[in-house]
Design a protein around this motif. Structure first.
Motif, PDB file in Angstrom:
ATOM      1  N   UNK A  71       0.523  -1.333  -0.133  1.00  0.00           N
ATOM      2  CA  UNK A  71      -0.162   0.494  -0.302  1.00  0.00           C
ATOM      3  C   UNK A  71       0.579   0.739   0.294  1.00  0.00           C
ATOM      4  N   UNK A  72       1.809   0.975  -0.005  1.00  0.00           N
ATOM      5  CA  UNK A  72       3.727   2.426  -0.086  1.00  0.00           C
ATOM      6  C   UNK A  72       3.151   2.280  -1.670  1.00  0.00           C
ATOM      7  N   UNK A  73       5.214   2.249  -1.887  1.00  0.00           N
ATOM      8  CA  UNK A  73       5.993   1.877  -2.563  1.00  0.00           C
ATOM      9  C   UNK A  73       5.677   0.611  -3.507  1.00  0.00           C
ATOM     10  N   UNK A  74       4.395  -0.575  -3.384  1.00  0.00           N
ATOM     11  CA  UNK A  74       4.971  -1.325  -3.591  1.00  0.00           C
ATOM     12  C   UNK A  74       5.610  -2.890  -3.748  1.00  0.00           C
ATOM     13  N   UNK A  75       5.968  -3.914  -3.979  1.00  0.00           N
ATOM     14  CA  UNK A  75       6.953  -4.535  -3.865  1.00  0.00           C
ATOM     15  C   UNK A  75       8.567  -4.327  -4.873  1.00  0.00           C
ATOM     16  N   UNK A  76       9.122  -4.670  -4.371  1.00  0.00           N
ATOM     17  CA  UNK A  76       9.861  -5.005  -5.367  1.00  0.00           C
ATOM     18  C   UNK A  76      10.617  -5.887  -6.611  1.00  0.00           C
TER      19      UNK A  76
END
Length: 142
Positions: free
Chosen positions: A67-72
């Motif tokens: 919900x923030x910058x997503x997965x790597x």
């Protein structure tokens, strides 16, 4: 007492930390953050946490990576041969580089590894894949 709702202009102070306690961002030594709820200026999870708060109220909020910058993403890692780089370039780990894509767009990437033959670039946001914790206080509702 007025509670924050969709469309309100709000001002918050916060300290953002990672699981290991590292502070990745803070308004302690800068101006507080002012934004309009629902205008996509901040993470939707942060907006939702502020809805219903009153001026002066404080809370802690955990925003999962998704919900923030997503997965790597592995597809955001690029390995290039050193001899394919512009002559005279000396990339160093941590260096930020603007790369021109085939479609004409530019992408900001970080050099993460350099060896004698290759340079590895990472186009993921530095906070991708990380859960973010915010200690926040709603200063005002405009």
């Amino acid at each position: 007492m007025k509670k924050a709702e969709q469309g309100d202009r709000v001002t918050i102070r916060y300290i953002g930390t990672l699981d290991n306690g590292y502070i990745f961002d803070s308004t302690e030594e800068q101006e507080p953050l002012t934004f309009t709820i629902g205008s996509d200026e901040v993470f939707p999870a942060l907006e939702q946490a502020i809805i219903g708060m009153t001026a002066g109220q404080a809370k802690n909020l955990l925003i999962p990576a998704e919900q923030a910058y997503g997965p790597r993403r592995k597809e955001n890692i690029l390995v290039l041969q050193r001899d394919s780089l512009p002559a005279g370039s000396e990339p160093k780990p941590g260096q930020k580089v603007h790369m021109q894509l085939a479609d004409g767009n530019e992408l900001l990437m970080r050099v993460i590894e350099v060896n004698d033959t290759e340079v590895t670039f990472d186009g993921n946001h530095p906070l991708a894949g990380l859960d973010l914790t915010f200690a926040l206080q709603l200063e005002s509702i405009g």
